[in-house]
Design a protein around this motif. Sequence first.
Motif, PDB file in Angstrom:
ATOM      1  N   ILE A   1       0.840  -1.202   0.000  1.00 10.22           N
ATOM      2  CA  ILE A   1       0.000   0.000   0.000  1.00 10.22           C
ATOM      3  C   ILE A   1       0.870   1.246   0.000  1.00 10.22           C
TER       4      ILE A   1
ATOM      5  N   ALA B   1      -8.237  -2.426  -6.847  1.00 13.78           N
ATOM      6  CA  ALA B   1      -7.669  -3.522  -6.058  1.00 13.78           C
ATOM      7  C   ALA B   1      -6.168  -3.577  -6.318  1.00 13.78           C
TER       8      ALA B   1
ATOM      9  N   SER C   1      -3.759  -3.604  -3.993  1.00 12.23           N
ATOM     10  CA  SER C   1      -3.162  -4.582  -3.089  1.00 12.23           C
ATOM     11  C   SER C   1      -4.280  -5.541  -2.711  1.00 12.23           C
TER      12      SER C   1
ATOM     13  N   THR D   1      -8.508  -7.180  -1.416  1.00 18.12           N
ATOM     14  CA  THR D   1      -9.309  -5.977  -1.262  1.00 18.12           C
ATOM     15  C   THR D   1     -10.757  -6.420  -1.346  1.00 18.12           C
TER      16      THR D   1
ATOM     17  N   ILE E   1      -9.044  -3.128   2.847  1.00 18.16           N
ATOM     18  CA  ILE E   1      -7.794  -3.585   2.241  1.00 18.16           C
ATOM     19  C   ILE E   1      -7.116  -4.480   3.263  1.00 18.16           C
TER      20      ILE E   1
END
Length: 191
Positions: free
Chosen positions: A17, A155, A157, A160, A175
Amino acid sequence: MKKNLLAGGIILVALVIIGVNIWKGTPTAQKDEAGDSTSVDTPVQQVDSGVEEGKLAPDFTLTTLEGEKVNLSDYRGKKVLLNFWATWCPPCKAEMPHMQEFYELNEDGAIEILAVNLTSVDKGDKKIQEFVDDYGLTFPIPLDEGGDISELYQAYSIPTSYIIDSKGIISKKIIGPMDGEMMNSLMEAVD
């Protein structure tokens, strides 16, 4: 051991992230009137995809692992847990048993899980099917073969997830991996 694996997965997700946020904030090059590249000190402009809490979830059509067409809008009237995942993702692996248990506990039909596989970055249909079989997954597995839906739903990472209410409105974006208790509390909070 499982706690260490989950903790490691959460740290990995956090690093991804951070990396994505840094990457998206880096300056881009533009061409000046003469056609030469020049550096720009402003971050990349993000296109408003319309995917945010409080808005109607954008509809999509994907084909499941079983070859059936799935439209998100077909699930209006039900609460939906929309999840994005891949077979190689350790936090996704940690989350899947919780999702299956949650799905089995909610087989009355009021709640649906759509676990969208990021097929464009995964290891092929055979590996996906092996994963589904190994984990005993019985909820729909739509395949995002072109990566368009995961891009639309940001999405970046995985995992999600989106909690979508019975009217099709996005209630929450999560997330990282969830457990059954978290899934229950999030779904109880929406109509």
